[in-house]
Every structure is written in structure tokens, then in C-alpha cells.
Design an enzyme around this catalytic site. Structure first.
Site, PDB file in Angstrom:
ATOM      1  N   CYS A 178      49.827  36.139  32.700  1.00 58.86           N
ATOM      2  CA  CYS A 178      50.473  36.012  31.397  1.00 58.86           C
ATOM      3  C   CYS A 178      49.424  35.697  30.339  1.00 58.86           C
ATOM      4  O   CYS A 178      48.549  34.865  30.534  1.00 58.86           O
ATOM      5  CB  CYS A 178      51.540  34.929  31.339  1.00 58.86           C
ATOM      6  SG  CYS A 178      52.873  35.160  32.498  1.00 58.86           S
ATOM      7  N   ARG A 228      46.264  40.363  31.430  1.00 61.94           N
ATOM      8  CA  ARG A 228      46.733  39.196  32.188  1.00 61.94           C
ATOM      9  C   ARG A 228      48.168  39.373  32.689  1.00 61.94           C
ATOM     10  O   ARG A 228      48.641  38.605  33.519  1.00 61.94           O
ATOM     11  CB  ARG A 228      46.663  37.948  31.316  1.00 61.94           C
ATOM     12  CG  ARG A 228      45.282  37.630  30.811  1.00 61.94           C
ATOM     13  CD  ARG A 228      45.305  36.382  29.985  1.00 61.94           C
ATOM     14  NE  ARG A 228      45.660  35.236  30.784  1.00 61.94           N
ATOM     15  CZ  ARG A 228      44.798  34.485  31.445  1.00 61.94           C
ATOM     16  NH1 ARG A 228      43.519  34.750  31.385  1.00 61.94           N
ATOM     17  NH2 ARG A 228      45.201  33.466  32.161  1.00 61.94           N
ATOM     18  N   TRP A 230      53.711  38.347  33.107  1.00 64.22           N
ATOM     19  CA  TRP A 230      53.615  38.799  34.502  1.00 64.22           C
ATOM     20  C   TRP A 230      54.692  38.002  35.228  1.00 64.22           C
ATOM     21  O   TRP A 230      54.561  36.787  35.404  1.00 64.22           O
ATOM     22  CB  TRP A 230      52.234  38.500  35.073  1.00 64.22           C
ATOM     23  CG  TRP A 230      52.025  39.080  36.438  1.00 64.22           C
ATOM     24  CD1 TRP A 230      51.650  40.359  36.743  1.00 64.22           C
ATOM     25  CD2 TRP A 230      52.182  38.399  37.693  1.00 64.22           C
ATOM     26  NE1 TRP A 230      51.572  40.512  38.115  1.00 64.22           N
ATOM     27  CE2 TRP A 230      51.896  39.327  38.718  1.00 64.22           C
ATOM     28  CE3 TRP A 230      52.544  37.118  38.055  1.00 64.22           C
ATOM     29  CZ2 TRP A 230      51.947  39.001  40.059  1.00 64.22           C
ATOM     30  CZ3 TRP A 230      52.605  36.790  39.403  1.00 64.22           C
ATOM     31  CH2 TRP A 230      52.305  37.730  40.392  1.00 64.22           C
ATOM     32  N   ASN A 276      52.535  30.131  30.360  1.00 57.39           N
ATOM     33  CA  ASN A 276      51.842  30.750  31.482  1.00 57.39           C
ATOM     34  C   ASN A 276      51.795  29.717  32.594  1.00 57.39           C
ATOM     35  O   ASN A 276      51.255  28.629  32.390  1.00 57.39           O
ATOM     36  CB  ASN A 276      50.425  31.146  31.042  1.00 57.39           C
ATOM     37  CG  ASN A 276      49.549  31.574  32.203  1.00 57.39           C
ATOM     38  OD1 ASN A 276      50.062  31.993  33.241  1.00 57.39           O
ATOM     39  ND2 ASN A 276      48.247  31.458  32.030  1.00 57.39           N
ATOM     40  N   GLY A 277      52.382  30.017  33.742  1.00 54.61           N
ATOM     41  CA  GLY A 277      52.381  29.054  34.845  1.00 54.61           C
ATOM     42  C   GLY A 277      53.741  29.035  35.523  1.00 54.61           C
ATOM     43  O   GLY A 277      54.554  29.944  35.344  1.00 54.61           O
ATOM     44  N   GLU A 284      36.605  46.393  50.531  1.00 53.22           N
ATOM     45  CA  GLU A 284      36.635  46.481  49.070  1.00 53.22           C
ATOM     46  C   GLU A 284      37.037  47.901  48.622  1.00 53.22           C
ATOM     47  O   GLU A 284      37.824  48.069  47.691  1.00 53.22           O
ATOM     48  CB  GLU A 284      35.259  46.079  48.503  1.00 53.22           C
ATOM     49  CG  GLU A 284      35.050  46.304  47.018  1.00 53.22           C
ATOM     50  CD  GLU A 284      36.016  45.546  46.109  1.00 53.22           C
ATOM     51  OE1 GLU A 284      36.793  44.723  46.605  1.00 53.22           O
ATOM     52  OE2 GLU A 284      35.999  45.817  44.895  1.00 53.22           O
ATOM     53  N   LYS A 337      40.312  48.875  46.394  1.00 55.39           N
ATOM     54  CA  LYS A 337      40.255  49.635  45.131  1.00 55.39           C
ATOM     55  C   LYS A 337      41.261  50.777  45.157  1.00 55.39           C
ATOM     56  O   LYS A 337      41.986  50.984  44.201  1.00 55.39           O
ATOM     57  CB  LYS A 337      38.845  50.221  44.888  1.00 55.39           C
ATOM     58  CG  LYS A 337      37.767  49.273  44.450  1.00 55.39           C
ATOM     59  CD  LYS A 337      37.875  48.739  43.054  1.00 55.39           C
ATOM     60  CE  LYS A 337      38.647  47.461  43.010  1.00 55.39           C
ATOM     61  NZ  LYS A 337      37.937  46.214  43.218  1.00 55.39           N
ATOM     62  N   GLU A 392      44.948  49.448  44.926  1.00 54.27           N
ATOM     63  CA  GLU A 392      45.422  48.887  43.655  1.00 54.27           C
ATOM     64  C   GLU A 392      45.436  49.909  42.526  1.00 54.27           C
ATOM     65  O   GLU A 392      46.250  49.805  41.612  1.00 54.27           O
ATOM     66  CB  GLU A 392      44.646  47.625  43.262  1.00 54.27           C
ATOM     67  CG  GLU A 392      43.210  47.796  42.918  1.00 54.27           C
ATOM     68  CD  GLU A 392      42.539  46.473  42.507  1.00 54.27           C
ATOM     69  OE1 GLU A 392      43.204  45.584  41.979  1.00 54.27           O
ATOM     70  OE2 GLU A 392      41.310  46.368  42.726  1.00 54.27           O
ATOM     71  N   HIS A 418      40.022  49.697  69.067  1.00 51.13           N
ATOM     72  CA  HIS A 418      40.971  48.694  69.581  1.00 51.13           C
ATOM     73  C   HIS A 418      42.355  48.849  68.958  1.00 51.13           C
ATOM     74  O   HIS A 418      43.170  47.947  69.067  1.00 51.13           O
ATOM     75  CB  HIS A 418      40.423  47.283  69.333  1.00 51.13           C
ATOM     76  CG  HIS A 418      39.141  47.036  70.058  1.00 51.13           C
ATOM     77  ND1 HIS A 418      39.079  46.866  71.425  1.00 51.13           N
ATOM     78  CD2 HIS A 418      37.859  46.978  69.616  1.00 51.13           C
ATOM     79  CE1 HIS A 418      37.813  46.698  71.795  1.00 51.13           C
ATOM     80  NE2 HIS A 418      37.056  46.767  70.713  1.00 51.13           N
ATOM     81  N   LYS A 440      45.112  40.705  35.731  1.00 48.87           N
ATOM     82  CA  LYS A 440      43.675  40.542  35.892  1.00 48.87           C
ATOM     83  C   LYS A 440      43.327  39.188  36.493  1.00 48.87           C
ATOM     84  O   LYS A 440      42.492  39.073  37.374  1.00 48.87           O
ATOM     85  CB  LYS A 440      43.000  40.704  34.523  1.00 48.87           C
ATOM     86  CG  LYS A 440      41.487  40.535  34.557  1.00 48.87           C
ATOM     87  CD  LYS A 440      40.837  41.616  35.379  1.00 48.87           C
ATOM     88  CE  LYS A 440      39.328  41.465  35.471  1.00 48.87           C
ATOM     89  NZ  LYS A 440      38.807  42.284  36.577  1.00 48.87           N
TER      90      LYS A 440
HETATM   91  O1  M6R Z   1      38.797  36.458  38.739  1.00 50.52           O
HETATM   92  P1  M6R Z   1      38.557  36.456  40.213  1.00 50.52           P
HETATM   93  O2  M6R Z   1      37.250  37.023  40.590  1.00 50.52           O
HETATM   94  O3  M6R Z   1      38.753  35.071  40.813  1.00 50.52           O
HETATM   95  O4  M6R Z   1      39.697  37.362  40.801  1.00 50.52           O
HETATM   96  C1  M6R Z   1      39.886  37.486  42.177  1.00 50.52           C
HETATM   97  C2  M6R Z   1      40.859  38.593  42.510  1.00 50.52           C
HETATM   98  O5  M6R Z   1      42.112  38.340  41.933  1.00 50.52           O
HETATM   99  C3  M6R Z   1      40.364  39.957  42.028  1.00 50.52           C
HETATM  100  O6  M6R Z   1      39.124  40.280  42.566  1.00 50.52           O
HETATM  101  C4  M6R Z   1      41.389  41.047  42.408  1.00 50.52           C
HETATM  102  O7  M6R Z   1      41.473  41.187  43.787  1.00 50.52           O
HETATM  103  C5  M6R Z   1      41.031  42.379  41.744  1.00 50.52           C
HETATM  104  N1  M6R Z   1      42.217  43.005  41.227  1.00 50.52           N
HETATM  105  C6  M6R Z   1      40.399  43.328  42.683  1.00 50.52           C
HETATM  106  O8  M6R Z   1      40.023  44.511  42.055  1.00 50.52           O
END
Ligand code: M6R
Length: 610
Positions: A2, A27, A75, A101-102, A483, A487, A490, A506, A605
Site C-alpha cells: 500500500c 506498493r 494492496w 498501510n498495515g 531466481e 521471475k 511473477e 529424484h 513491490k
Molecule cells: O525489498 P526486498 O528485497 O526485501 O524484497 C524481497 C522480495 O519481496 C522480493 O525480492 C520479491 O520476491 C520480488 N518480487 C522478486 O522479484
């Protein structure tokens, strides 16, 4: 999660709020809304489901006069994505408005009590309890006292901006575990969940700490704790330019930020390498050198991409630093009741510095007396301020929800830390020098990989028809496999799984057939031959194979269907190169599907709720 912005000052509030929230949209972007208080004490509010653009469209051509206001992009946590659940929320009389926010953990009890007192709720959110609580308290108290008293009854996390139409010259903000800062303008204040919303107007900010509330008029601001003790606050100057947060000619932030990979590494390493002596100088750790020298174990924690960077760090620090390392996803760390030992150091990795799970893990370690350090990008963020020492990434804001340049920067900093810790132990001058020299060459090597952008786009087109992918790696490139899969998931909403290539037999190999492609991260390193065998195993089952391989490797081209090449470098540094094609592949996959790659659905984010 948020975005929230509040404004009080001499200008019309709405344009400043809209500009601010646009910069914070990453956010959260389920819905957005604002409330403006006019000098005549009238409140005008509008809300819209969807991205901030939907709100812009809804209000186009209309005027909302007032020099005090709050805005929010949501969010969703409690209550579906509807206009009624969009913030800000108000009391029964429509005078007190709150953007939050929270999460208010005890909202059910509070709501029950308030309903019993005759309050009428319009939404399903936890947030709406706050304006009603204040409405209850304000019957006998001043606005400021009523907010304070309400906050004392709340259990949970919040970043809040609050207005009351009976007081058109007062803006109140409060924070508990959700980020909030006050931009100090000339005769105006802009409160925001992060600096991106205020940079256009001021570089001077005050960060609120947990348990603090700020009371602002157009000409003054005061910060108190919840017992109304005055808090002296330091003013911080942020040196990011607003342009840094813009797209700079790229179609979207994700592509821009992938292409900023070389500068990200340069900026993270600049002035920190003494290559000739095979040494590293990290200003933020200079007081902690004895601690690092005596350390017996490093506990790394982070989430998502930051966690995977930590996993690369584990291999580096153990192989070259000579120190035991454990890496945990932050969301699990404190729940598994970690056993701490004398000589432990906790290292949090976080781009935003606001990730709630990472912060919770950090608090767990700190409360148990473990020295806590961080690798963080956002200057002045909660994690940066909570750690005893740390290293800033210096890569400018990362806006795209998918973390890209932050990963290459974090891995580079972990390489610096490896040299620093290694040289305190058994690492020779020659090895220190070699890593340092090679690290200096990495930015140009990334540039070479980026030149294959068109080929990678073509590859994404070729593989568009598939709905499942397996990403495989070993050793340093196992975290890169995870990773790469993250990517793709998401950005494209495509099922992708990361897997240790050795683990494939396995179980996961059962999924392989001509409709299930695999992406092998197989540079010529110490596990290369094993990777080749794994590729053969997949090919024997007719699985399509994309390989990330070292330039000049002809052998792999004979077995893989498609190959993307990366330059030859030290094994420990290959993740910084091998991740780039995977970022680009996911990017093009998402674009070809017509998706908003900067703001994928259901994500935000900065994940500031647990
Ligand atoms: O701001 P941060 O690095 O703590 O964020 C961690 C994760 O939320 C962040 O890396 C998230 O997984 C991304 N969307 C990945 O691309």
C-alpha cells in the site's frame, strides 16, 4: 504494501497527492482513493478499483479544492478488491478520514465494540475501525489526543495519515512497523510511505519510528511518542534525483532496471575494492571488523530474490571466506526457533529495507543479542536503521515489482564481503586480487549479455506455447535456477519450478516430455560435466532444452535446443551473468502475453505485511 501520501501546505493538495501516489503505485494497485479537506471544512473524496490510472480517469475534468488531503493505493489484505473497501475510510459523520498501510490485528474485537456503540461500517476492512475509534474518542478529547488514545487501543502494524474536516489545518501521521516519512517542504509537508513520492518537492525528510505520531500544520511539525513525549528528530537528505525514478526511454521499469545491471554492479562496488592488495573497504562495516574477524557463523536471511542472492552468498562465503553460513527465508526464520551461538552474525538482505518478514527475522536475532548487519538499497529504510552496521547497494530506486538490478548488486556485495572476511582468514593475496580483478570486469560482461536481448526475445516467442518450465542448476547456479523460475512465475503467470539438477532424478524428471521445457544454467564450471549429463537425461525424454552456457562452449550446442552465452568468469561470479538472460526471458515472455510486467497481478513491490 500500500502506498500512502498526505499533504498539508499552501498549494492545492490533489495534484501533489496524485503525483505522489503515481510514484508509489508499485506498493499496491488493487484500488486507489483520496479525501481532500477544503478550507470551508467540506470533504471531497473519490475512489476507484484498479490502478491509479482508473482513479485519474474517474476524476478527470472535476475539481477537488483544498490544501489538505490524503491518498492511498491499496494492496488488499482484509476485504475484497471493491470501491467500498478502497481507502481512505471515514467515520460515521464523514469527518475523520484515514489512509492505512498495515494490518490491525484486533480489528474484530474493536469493530464489535464500536458496532455495539452504534457505529455504522461501510467496508469489510480492518482499517475502518480506526476512524470510528477516533470518532468515539473525539467526543471528549482534542483531535490529537483522540488519535493518540485510539492508537493505544490498536494492536498491529500501521503507517497512517489522518485528517479531520473540523480541523482543516492539521494533518496527523503515525507509524508502527509500516514505513512512513515526512518530506519537509517550504511551508508544506508531504507524508509518504517512501521517498519516491516526495523527491520532486524536497530532499529533506524525517523518518518516523515505530510508536511515533506527527502533528503537522502548514507551518510546523511536531513528533511525539504515544505518551505525548516530544521526540527530537534528525533531518535526512536524500540524494536520489526524481529522474532516477522515471523510465528513461524504456518501455517499462523492468526492462530499464535489467539494463541498469552493469551500473548497479559498478555503483555497488565503486570505491570499495582495493584490487591491487586483494582487499575490500566497506565504510558501513569499518567498526565491525573485529566482530567479523571473530565471527564463527553468518546467518543470512531475506525473501524472494534477496533470499536467492543470500543463497549465492552462502556458497561464496563458505568456499572462499572459510566461514560457516546458514541461509533462511525470513518468513520461516523466527518460527523455527533458531538456535543462536556465540560468534553468530545475522545478515539481512533487502532491496526495500521494509520487508516485514525480513524485519521480523532481524528483530528476532537482535533481541537474542546477535549483532545484526544488512545489505540494503533504500537509504534510511527501517532495516537500514535497525541494523548495527551494513552495506548500502547504491543502485537508485528499483520500481519494477520484479527485482532485477537489486539481485546483481546484492551478489556483488556478497562477493565483496567474501573478500573482506576471507582475507581476515585464510584467503591468499593472490585469490583476493583475482576475485577483485574479475569483479571489476563484470559490468562489461553484463553489457555483452544484454546485447543478446533480441535473440532472447525471439526465444521467448518460440517458447510462448509452453505452460510449464523447469529451471535447473547446481552449486552457485542453483539459486539462479530458483531466481529464474521466480521471475517467470511473477511476470508471466506461467508455472516454473527451480530445481537442483542433481535432484531432478529424484522426482521432477517424471514431468519431462516434449511439452515440458527445461532451462539449464550450465556454465563451464566445476559442475559442468554433471550438468551435461543432466541435459542428456532430459533430451532422452524428448524434453526441449534451453541452456545458459559459457561463450565458446560448442559441446552444449550439440545437445541443447537453444543456447544463450555468457562470458567466462570466476565460478563464484557466474550468477551475476547467468541471471541476466533469465530476467530478459521472463520479461519478454510477459510482454508477449500482453501483461503489465512492472505491476504483475496480486503482487506489491515492498511486502510490508507478514
Ligand atoms: O525489498 P526486498 O528485497 O526485501 O524484497 C524481497 C522480495 O519481496 C522480493 O525480492 C520479491 O520476491 C520480488 N518480487 C522478486 O522479484
Amino acid at each position: 504494501m500500500c502506498g500512502i501520501v498526505g499533504y498539508i501546505g499552501k498549494e492545492e493538495a490533489l495534484p501533489i497527492l496524485l503525483e505522489g501516489i503515481k510514484n508509489l503505485e508499485y506498493r499496491g494497485y488493487d484500488s486507489a482513493g483520496f479525501a481532500i479537506v477544503g478550507d470551508d471544512k467540506k470533504v471531497s473524496s473519490e475512489k476507484a478499483v484498479g490502478k491509479v490510472a482508473a482513479l485519474f480517469e474517474k476524476i478527470s475534468g472535476r475539481s477537488f479544492p483544498g490544501k489538505l488531503g490524503i491518498i492511498h493505493s491499496r494492496w488488499a489484505t482484509h476485504g475484497g478488491v471493491t470501491e467500498l473497501n478502497a481507502h481512505p475510510h471515514s467515520d460515521c459523520a464523514g469527518k475523520i478520514w484515514v489512509a492505512h498501510n498495515g494490518i490491525i490485528e484486533n480489528y474484530k474485537e474493536l469493530k464489535k465494540e464500536l458496532l455495539g456503540k452504534g457505529h455504522k461500517f461501510k467496508s469489510e476492512t480492518d482499517t475502518e475501525t480506526i476512524p470510528h475509534l477516533i470518532e468515539e474518542e473525539i467526543k471528549t478529547l482534542s483531535f490529537q489526543e483522540a488519535v493518540r488514545s485510539a492508537l493505544k487501543k490498536i494492536r498491529g502494524t500501521y503507517g497512517l495519515v489522518i485528517v479531520n474536516s473540523d480541523e482543516p489545518h492539521t494533518l496527523i501521521a503515525a507509524r508502527n512497523f509500516s514505513p512512513l516519512l515526512i518530506g519537509l517542504g517550504d511551508g508544506e509537508y508531504i507524508v509518504a510511505s517512501d521517498a519516491a513520492a516526495v523527491l520532486k518537492y524536497t530532499k529533506n525528510v524525517v523518518y518516523l519510528d515505530d510508536g511515533e505520531m506527527a502533528v503537522m500544520t502548514p507551518s510546523s511539525h511536531k513528533v511525539f511518542d504515544l505518551d505525548m513525549n516530544h521526540r527530537e528528530k534528525e533531518t535526512h537528505v536524500i540524494d536520489w534525483s526524481p529522474e532516477l525514478a522515471q523510465k528513461g526511454g524504456y518501455a517499462n521499469f523492468m526492462l530499464k532496471e535489467i539494463f541498469e545491471g552493469p551500473e548497479a554492479v559498478e555503483n555497488s562496488v565503486r570505491g570499495r575494492l582495493i584490487a591491487k592488495e586483494g582487499l575490500v573497504k566497506l565504510g558501513g562495516l569499518s567498526d565491525s571488523l573485529p566482530l567479523l574477524r571473530d565471527a564463527k557463523r553468518i546467518l543470512i536471511s531475506g525473501c524472494g530474490t534477496a533470499y536467492y542472492a543470500g543463497r549465492v552468498g552462502e556458497y561464496m562465503l563458505e568456499e572462499y571466506g572459510g566461514i560457516p553460513v546458514e541461509v533462511d527465508v525470513a518468513s520461516e526464520f523466527r518460527y523455527r526457533k533458531p538456535v543462536f551461538r556465540e560468534g553468530d552474525i545475522f545478515l539481512a538482505i533487502s532491496q526495500s529495507g521494509e520487508t516485514a518478514d525480513t524485519l521480523a527475522a532481524l528483530r528476532e536475532a537482535k533481541e537474542k543479542g546477535v549483532p545484526v548487519m544488512g545489505i540494503v538499497n533504500a537509504i534510511g529504510s527501517t532495516i537500514a536503521r535497525y541494523t548495527d552496521a551494513g552495506v548500502y547497494q547504491h543502485i537508485g530506486p528499483e520500481i519494477g515489482v520484479a527485482s532485477t538490478k537489486a539481485f546483481v548488486s546484492q551478489v556483488s556485495i556478497l562477493a565483496l564481503l567474501t573478500i573482506l572476511i576471507g582475507r581476515q582468514r585464510e584467503m591468499s593475496l593472490v585469490t583476493g586480487r583475482r576475485i577483485a580483478e574479475e569483479l571489476k570486469k563484470i559490468p562489461d560482461m553484463i553489457r555483452r549479455v544484454l546485447k543478446q536481448n533480441d535473440e532472447i526475445a525471439e526465444l521467448a516467442r518460440k517458447y510462448q506455447k509452453f505452460n510449464n518450465f523447469l529451471y535447473l542448476g547446481r552449486k552457485y547456479n542453483l539459486p539462479v535456477a530458483y531466481e529464474g523460475a521466480l521471475k517467470l512465475k511473477e511476470i508471466s503467470y506461467i508455472h516454473a519450478e527451480g530445481c537442483g539438477a542433481g535432484e531432478m532424478k529424484h522426482g521432477p524428471i517424471a514431468m519431462i516430455d516434449e511439452n515440458f521445457p527445461s532451462v539449464f544454467i550450465a556454465p563451464q564450471d566445476s559442475v559442468y560435466e554433471k550438468m551435461i549429463s543432466n541435459i542428456e537425461e532430459v533430451k532422452a525424454r524428448r524434453g526441449p532444452v534451453i541452456a545458459i552456457a559459457t561463450e565458446g562452449d560448442e559441446k552444449i550446442g550439440e545437445i541443447a535446443d537453444d543456447v544463450i552465452f555468457i562470458p567466462k568468469t570466476l565460478e563464484m561470479l557466474t550468477p551475476i551473468l547467468s541471471v541476466i538472460p533469465l530476467q530478459l526471458f521472463a520479461y519478454h515472455f510477459g510482454v508477449l502475453k500482453g501483461l503489465d510486467v512492472d505491476k504483475p497481478r496480486n503482487l506489491a513491490k515492498s511486502v510490508t505485511v507478514e
